[in-house]
Structures are given as structure tokens and as C-alpha cells.
Design an enzyme around this catalytic site. Structure first.
Site, mmCIF file in Angstrom:
data_model
loop_
_atom_site.group_PDB
_atom_site.id
_atom_site.type_symbol
_atom_site.label_atom_id
_atom_site.label_comp_id
_atom_site.label_asym_id
_atom_site.label_seq_id
_atom_site.Cartn_x
_atom_site.Cartn_y
_atom_site.Cartn_z
ATOM 1 C CB CYS A 97 -0.861 -0.009 1.253
ATOM 2 S SG CYS A 97 0.157 0.016 2.751
ATOM 3 C CG HIS A 130 2.790 -0.808 12.351
ATOM 4 N ND1 HIS A 130 4.113 -1.108 12.147
ATOM 5 C CD2 HIS A 130 2.081 -1.654 11.580
ATOM 6 C CE1 HIS A 130 4.204 -2.115 11.278
ATOM 7 N NE2 HIS A 130 2.990 -2.464 10.918
ATOM 8 C CB CYS A 154 0.616 4.975 7.319
ATOM 9 S SG CYS A 154 -0.507 5.271 5.943
ATOM 10 C CD GLU A 159 -3.344 1.184 12.973
ATOM 11 O OE1 GLU A 159 -3.032 0.267 12.181
ATOM 12 O OE2 GLU A 159 -4.371 1.874 12.835
ATOM 13 C CB SER A 190 -3.273 -6.772 11.660
ATOM 14 O OG SER A 190 -4.663 -6.607 11.665
HETATM 15 O O1 10G Z 1 -1.440 -5.232 9.080
HETATM 16 P P1 10G Z 1 -0.543 -4.727 10.095
HETATM 17 O O2 10G Z 1 -1.094 -3.542 10.824
HETATM 18 O O3 10G Z 1 -0.114 -5.767 11.112
HETATM 19 O O4 10G Z 1 0.779 -4.158 9.409
HETATM 20 P P2 10G Z 1 1.639 -4.575 8.156
HETATM 21 O O5 10G Z 1 2.978 -3.951 8.389
HETATM 22 O O6 10G Z 1 1.602 -6.013 7.872
HETATM 23 O O7 10G Z 1 0.947 -3.877 6.899
HETATM 24 C C1 10G Z 1 0.933 -2.507 6.675
HETATM 25 C C2 10G Z 1 0.055 -1.861 7.621
HETATM 26 C C3 10G Z 1 0.454 -0.946 8.516
HETATM 27 C C4 10G Z 1 1.752 -0.305 8.477
HETATM 28 C C5 10G Z 1 -0.474 -0.571 9.588
HETATM 29 S S1 10G Z 1 -1.217 0.918 9.259
HETATM 30 FE FE1 SF4 Z 2 -1.019 0.891 4.447
HETATM 31 FE FE2 SF4 Z 2 -1.615 1.036 7.022
HETATM 32 FE FE3 SF4 Z 2 -1.407 3.212 5.618
HETATM 33 FE FE4 SF4 Z 2 -3.425 1.549 5.183
HETATM 34 S S1 SF4 Z 2 -3.047 2.740 7.007
HETATM 35 S S2 SF4 Z 2 -2.213 2.617 3.645
HETATM 36 S S3 SF4 Z 2 -2.427 -0.425 5.552
HETATM 37 S S4 SF4 Z 2 0.240 1.745 6.041
#
Ligand code: 10G
Ligand code: SF4
Length: 319
Positions: free
Chosen positions: A18, A80, A102, A132, A229
Site C-alpha cells: 500500500c 504503524h 502512515c 498501531e 494483521s
Molecule cells: O497489518 P498490520 O497492521 O499488522 O501491518 P503490516 O505492516 O503487515 O501492513 C501494513 C500496515 C500498517 C503499516 C499498519 S497501518
Molecule cells: Fe497501508 Fe496502514 Fe497506511 Fe493503510 S493505514 S495505507 S495499511 S500503512
């Protein structure tokens, strides 16, 4: 042309990185380039084994807390997010910080601050212990209660049932969250909604894509790490949407041959912290075993990008 017996792969789109992950990984890479190794990172920059290993190999040092970072060093805060207490600790140690939180997590922090200022009880739907929610609740610990699931709803207590809002972690299952909110609203009928969706666009889009393909899949492979997650949610969503089976894997080599027994259609997707090279590895592994036909199932086009953390933009120095 594919007949009913043809082995095929359905590949979900969107999948993988993302905008927030792309920015956070780039932030560590740029910090290494600009300042040289070592660059410290508080917690995993994103929850992916391969990303963390690759950055470690390039000179990033991952720590649990800022008290492990030598004074004066550079430390990157993970995507996070962090609580104000963590920022203060870093300041006390005179660390030079780069904030890779983010922007969509920062948005939720802003909502917590705003509702706390207005003295609301804030019901934060999220997973206990996840970084987070630790960061988000840390913005106003006295006002925030964590609601992990429907099971937690009965024990929620508020001061004024007319002044309650729910907010959430960004990477939850949309359907599960709505069940929790429904249960909360039965207890607090005037419960306010977040000003805008807290479950982010990327989380939602990946769930929509996996839902679209899961009913046709005997097996759905989700590439992602066990502590991610949003990746774990994709396995749950795939199963709930009708996939015959679904597994989370970091690498193609973790695919157990027995999972493929009697399987015609394999769905493949990946979490928001997963580099595309790992998905390619899975597709190659499947192709070698007869699943060479790949059809992409597209449910959304993503174009969002975020600028690098301000400390890394030209003419800035980390402080
Ligand atoms: O899905 P989570 O929150 O565990 O994190 P990730 O590092 O696997 O994926 C990106 C999402 C975030 C950085 C949380 S906003
Ligand atoms: Fe990616 Fe977390 Fe930002 Fe969504 S909130 S765009 S999952 S980093």
C-alpha cells in the site's frame, strides 16, 4: 481456453504494498543512503519477515524500544505509528527521528486527540497488543477503551452514553468490525461514527478483491507474515467468502504439496506489507506444478502515493 478440469490461478488485484508501506520502506532505504549505516528502526518498519531481513542486511538495526538506541543516533518510527510517550523518550535521548507513520494512521491519531479534547469516551476497535493501537490509544489513554471483539462489548463502561464515538485500527476486517460496532450500538444507540473510514482504502480494497475470487477457489494462498494483521484478515475473509481452504505463507517454499491435492483453482493474494517478488515466487512455484494459467481478478485500481517523511525531503536534516 480453460475447461472445467484446467488448473488455474486467480490473482487478486489490488494486492501487496500500500502507499503507507511503500513510503515507510523507502524511508529506511533513503535514511541508509543519506546518513549511512547503522540506521535504527523502532519495531519492524512493516510486519514482513522478508522486508525486515532485507533492510537488516543493508544496515538497519531493528530495536524494540528507543532506550536501545545510542544517544544522537537516527531512529525511524515504524509505519504503524507511535504514542506521544515514545516521541518524548526519543527526545529525552536526543535521538534524531524520522517518522514513517502512515499518514492514514496519523489521521486516526488526530481523531483521537480531537474527541479527547471534547471529552468523549472513545471506543477503539482493534487488536490488543498491536503496535498501531498502542500508538493510537497513547494519544489519550484516559479517554480510550480498546474493544477487541464482540466479546469485549459487554464490559465497556462509559461516563455519558450520549458522548461516545468509535474509531478503529486501520487494518481490521470490515465485516467483523461492523459486527462489533453493531453490538456496541445496541448498548449505546447514539454511538457516533468516525468522521471518515478508519479502516484504510488498502485494507478494504484487498478484502474486496479476495472476496471476489474466493468463491471460485479451492485454495487461497495469502502471502504475508504471521504478525501482519491485514494479511491474517485476508485468510479469514477468503474462508468466510467460500474458499475451500486458505493459508498464510511468507515464502513459496512453505506451500505444502498436500494443500494442492485435488485442487483446480488456486487464488493468490498478498498483504499490504508484502513485496511483489514474493508473490512472483509463489506463481513460479505453482507454474512448475501445473498451475501456469494466471488470470488477474481486478476490483480496484490504486493510484495513491505519499510523499516521504518530511525529515527526508530535500534540504531537511533529521533532528
Ligand atoms: O497489518 P498490520 O497492521 O499488522 O501491518 P503490516 O505492516 O503487515 O501492513 C501494513 C500496515 C500498517 C503499516 C499498519 S497501518
Ligand atoms: Fe497501508 Fe496502514 Fe497506511 Fe493503510 S493505514 S495505507 S495499511 S500503512
Amino acid at each position: 481456453m480453460s475447461g472445467p478440469e484446467t488448473k488455474r490461478v486467480l490473482l487478486a488485484k489490488p494486492r501487496g504494498y500500500c502507499a503507507g508501506v511503500d513510503r515507510a520502506v523507502e524511508a529506511v532505504e533513503q535514511a541508509l543512503e543519506k546518513h549511512g549505516a547503522p540506521v535504527y528502526v523502532r519495531k519492524q518498519i512493516v510486519h514482513n519477515v522478508h522486508v525486515v531481513q532485507t533492510l537488516s542486511d543493508r544496515g538497519a538495526i531493528f530495536v524494540d524500544e528507543t532506550d536501545e538506541v545510542p544517544p544522537g543516533s537516527i531512529v525511524v518510527f515504524s509505519a504503524h505509528g507511535v504514542s506521544p510517550a515514545v516521541r518524548d523518550q526519543a527526545k529525552d535521548r536526543e535521538l534524531r527521528t524520522i517518522d514513517a507513520t502512515c499518514p492514514l494512521v496519523t489521521k486516526v491519531h488526530g481523531e483521537v486527540k480531537r474527541f479527547a479534547r471534547e471529552d468523549y469516551d472513545i471506543l477503539l476497535v482493534g487488536h490488543r497488543g498491536h503496535e498501531e493501537v498502542e500508538g493510537t490509544s497513547g494519544e489519550a489513554p484516559a479517554n480510550v477503551q480498546l474493544v477487541d471483539s464482540v466479546a469485549d462489548v459487554a464490559s465497556v463502561t462509559v461516563r455519558d452514553p450520549e458522548k461516545v464515538v468509535w474509531l478503529s485500527q486501520t487494518t481490521l476486517s470490515v465485516d467483523e468490525t461492523m459486527q462489533t460496532v453493531h453490538a456496541l450500538r445496541e448498548r449505546f444507540p447514539t454511538l457516533q461514527n468516525p468522521p471518515s473510514d478508519d479502516i484504510c482504502y488498502a485494507t478494504q480494497n484487498r478484502q474486496v478483491a479476495v472476496k471476489a475470487m474466493a468463491p471460485q477457489c479451492d485454495l487461497v494462498l495469502v502471502v504475508g507474515s504471521a504478525n501482519s494483521s491485514n494479511s491474517v484478515r485476508l485468510v479469514e475473509v477468503a474462508l468466510a467468502a467460500g474458499a475451500g481452504a486458505s493459508y498464510l505463507i511468507d515464502y513459496a517454499r512453505q506451500i505444502d504439496d498436500s494443500w494442492l491435492d485435488g485442487v483446480r483453482t488456486v487464488g493468490v493474494t498478498s498483504g499490504a506489507s508484502v513485496p511483489e517478488v514474493l508473490v512472483r515466487g509463489v506463481l513460479d512455484h505453482l507454474a512448475e506444478r501445473g498451475w501456469g494459467e494466471v488470470e488477474e481478478i481486478t476490483t480496484a485500481e490504486e493510484t495513491l502515493t505519499f510523499a516521504l517523511p518530511r525529515e527526508l525531503r530535500p534540504n531537511r536534516v533529521a533532528r
